[in-house]
Motif scaffolding. Sequence first.
Motif, mmCIF file in Angstrom:
data_model
loop_
_atom_site.group_PDB
_atom_site.id
_atom_site.type_symbol
_atom_site.label_atom_id
_atom_site.label_comp_id
_atom_site.label_asym_id
_atom_site.label_seq_id
_atom_site.Cartn_x
_atom_site.Cartn_y
_atom_site.Cartn_z
ATOM 1 N N PHE A 1 30.490 72.532 69.957
ATOM 2 C CA PHE A 1 29.989 72.147 68.702
ATOM 3 C C PHE A 1 29.017 73.019 68.083
ATOM 4 C CE2 PHE A 1 32.355 68.191 69.511
ATOM 5 C CZ PHE A 1 32.389 68.110 70.906
ATOM 6 N N LEU A 2 28.867 72.912 66.821
ATOM 7 C CA LEU A 2 27.804 73.504 66.283
ATOM 8 C C LEU A 2 27.172 72.621 65.048
ATOM 9 C CD1 LEU A 2 25.897 76.030 66.056
ATOM 10 C CD2 LEU A 2 27.422 76.779 63.885
ATOM 11 N N GLN A 3 26.161 71.911 65.460
ATOM 12 C CA GLN A 3 25.247 70.820 64.685
ATOM 13 C C GLN A 3 24.445 71.730 63.685
ATOM 14 O OE1 GLN A 3 25.698 67.497 64.369
ATOM 15 N NE2 GLN A 3 24.568 67.752 62.501
ATOM 16 N N MET A 4 24.693 71.733 62.291
ATOM 17 C CA MET A 4 23.895 72.442 61.250
ATOM 18 C C MET A 4 23.182 71.503 60.466
ATOM 19 S SD MET A 4 26.878 75.474 60.284
ATOM 20 C CE MET A 4 27.702 74.238 59.626
ATOM 21 N N THR A 5 21.912 71.876 60.320
ATOM 22 C CA THR A 5 21.077 70.840 59.592
ATOM 23 C C THR A 5 20.232 71.814 58.564
ATOM 24 O OG1 THR A 5 19.103 71.005 60.941
ATOM 25 C CG2 THR A 5 20.659 69.200 61.335
ATOM 26 N N ASN A 6 19.652 71.255 57.489
ATOM 27 C CA ASN A 6 18.875 71.713 56.588
ATOM 28 C C ASN A 6 19.568 73.185 55.973
ATOM 29 O OD1 ASN A 6 16.671 72.805 55.005
ATOM 30 N ND2 ASN A 6 15.529 73.524 56.425
ATOM 31 N N LEU A 7 20.975 72.966 55.668
ATOM 32 C CA LEU A 7 21.850 74.222 55.162
ATOM 33 C C LEU A 7 21.224 74.619 54.023
ATOM 34 C CD1 LEU A 7 24.925 72.472 56.230
ATOM 35 C CD2 LEU A 7 24.243 74.626 57.000
ATOM 36 N N LYS A 8 21.661 75.981 53.898
ATOM 37 C CA LYS A 8 21.224 76.696 52.734
ATOM 38 C C LYS A 8 22.040 77.426 52.056
ATOM 39 C CE LYS A 8 16.792 77.829 55.320
ATOM 40 N NZ LYS A 8 15.640 78.957 55.647
ATOM 41 N N PRO A 9 22.237 77.812 50.827
ATOM 42 C CA PRO A 9 23.148 78.466 50.219
ATOM 43 C C PRO A 9 23.720 79.748 51.030
ATOM 44 C CG PRO A 9 21.567 77.799 48.528
ATOM 45 C CD PRO A 9 20.997 77.413 49.759
ATOM 46 N N GLU A 10 22.887 80.208 51.271
ATOM 47 C CA GLU A 10 23.320 81.616 52.399
ATOM 48 C C GLU A 10 23.776 81.414 53.477
ATOM 49 O OE1 GLU A 10 19.981 80.619 50.991
ATOM 50 O OE2 GLU A 10 18.487 81.185 52.317
ATOM 51 N N ASP A 11 23.946 80.023 53.724
ATOM 52 C CA ASP A 11 24.930 79.731 55.141
ATOM 53 C C ASP A 11 26.346 79.719 54.777
ATOM 54 O OD1 ASP A 11 22.157 77.414 55.988
ATOM 55 O OD2 ASP A 11 22.628 79.560 57.047
ATOM 56 N N THR A 12 26.461 79.700 53.504
ATOM 57 C CA THR A 12 27.987 79.547 52.867
ATOM 58 C C THR A 12 28.749 80.803 53.633
ATOM 59 O OG1 THR A 12 27.396 78.668 50.983
ATOM 60 C CG2 THR A 12 29.401 79.907 51.053
ATOM 61 N N ALA A 13 29.988 80.431 54.578
ATOM 62 C CA ALA A 13 30.760 81.349 55.045
ATOM 63 C C ALA A 13 31.899 80.825 55.699
ATOM 64 C CB ALA A 13 29.880 82.145 56.238
ATOM 65 N N VAL A 14 32.890 81.533 56.315
ATOM 66 C CA VAL A 14 33.976 80.806 57.225
ATOM 67 C C VAL A 14 33.175 80.967 58.476
ATOM 68 C CG1 VAL A 14 35.951 81.336 58.095
ATOM 69 C CG2 VAL A 14 35.735 81.717 55.584
ATOM 70 N N TYR A 15 33.267 79.973 59.424
ATOM 71 C CA TYR A 15 32.636 79.860 60.511
ATOM 72 C C TYR A 15 33.706 80.079 61.893
ATOM 73 C CZ TYR A 15 28.110 79.031 58.998
ATOM 74 O OH TYR A 15 26.952 79.060 58.322
ATOM 75 N N TYR A 16 33.390 80.812 62.826
ATOM 76 C CA TYR A 16 34.592 80.942 63.706
ATOM 77 C C TYR A 16 33.962 80.588 65.127
ATOM 78 C CZ TYR A 16 36.695 84.092 60.157
ATOM 79 O OH TYR A 16 37.449 84.295 59.153
ATOM 80 N N CYS A 17 34.741 79.936 65.940
ATOM 81 C CA CYS A 17 34.202 79.947 67.391
ATOM 82 C C CYS A 17 34.965 80.865 68.182
ATOM 83 C CB CYS A 17 34.372 78.509 67.803
ATOM 84 S SG CYS A 17 36.216 77.868 68.124
ATOM 85 N N ALA A 18 34.535 81.190 69.109
ATOM 86 C CA ALA A 18 35.338 82.205 70.083
ATOM 87 C C ALA A 18 34.835 81.943 71.757
ATOM 88 C CB ALA A 18 34.812 83.900 69.670
ATOM 89 N N THR A 19 35.338 82.426 72.388
ATOM 90 C CA THR A 19 35.198 82.328 73.735
ATOM 91 C C THR A 19 35.032 83.769 74.570
ATOM 92 O OG1 THR A 19 37.590 82.055 74.605
ATOM 93 C CG2 THR A 19 36.411 79.962 74.175
ATOM 94 N N THR A 20 34.166 83.622 75.718
ATOM 95 C CA THR A 20 33.981 84.884 76.327
ATOM 96 C C THR A 20 33.891 84.732 77.784
ATOM 97 O OG1 THR A 20 32.638 86.973 76.552
ATOM 98 C CG2 THR A 20 31.697 84.727 75.943
ATOM 99 N N SER A 21 34.159 85.925 78.426
ATOM 100 C CA SER A 21 33.954 85.618 79.949
ATOM 101 C C SER A 21 32.871 86.570 80.372
ATOM 102 C CB SER A 21 35.327 86.240 80.664
ATOM 103 O OG SER A 21 36.554 85.799 80.301
ATOM 104 N N ILE A 22 32.046 87.026 79.571
ATOM 105 C CA ILE A 22 30.986 87.713 79.967
ATOM 106 C C ILE A 22 29.781 86.820 80.323
ATOM 107 C CG2 ILE A 22 31.214 89.376 78.123
ATOM 108 C CD1 ILE A 22 28.801 88.101 77.057
ATOM 109 N N ILE A 23 28.981 87.457 81.401
ATOM 110 C CA ILE A 23 27.796 86.721 81.906
ATOM 111 C C ILE A 23 26.534 87.767 81.580
ATOM 112 C CG2 ILE A 23 26.608 85.857 84.071
ATOM 113 C CD1 ILE A 23 29.054 85.018 85.151
#
Length: 127
Positions: A80-102
Amino acid sequence: QVHLVESGGGLVQAGGSLALSCNASGRAFVVYGVGWFRQAPGKDREFVAAITRNSRNTYYADSAKGRFTVSRDDAKNMGFLQMTNLKPEDTAVYYCATTSIIGSYYAYSAGSSYNFWGQGTQVTVSS
């Protein structure tokens, strides 16, 4: 193989909130860290936030600190990504991704660290 599907994007006025979800299927979600990235038109993809496996650590880009919260529910194979107080500069396509790194912030903030990506969800913030 992990299949990721983002949802929750939309149009919101500046100052508003949105909650993005990332639904994972395939290999055990619990062993992966989860990152959120975004890409605005004409701009490079940029890191937004990440959460390590076991939710031990979270990392945020400076632009997200204090406004966005990353979390996960391993029982539901979701991030999940909870976003508050959004601004016009937050406009974008948002992607989630997974990683095996530590590793550290620098590892989790690099797109090259991630091996599976979702198709993205559009977030548009009007002024």
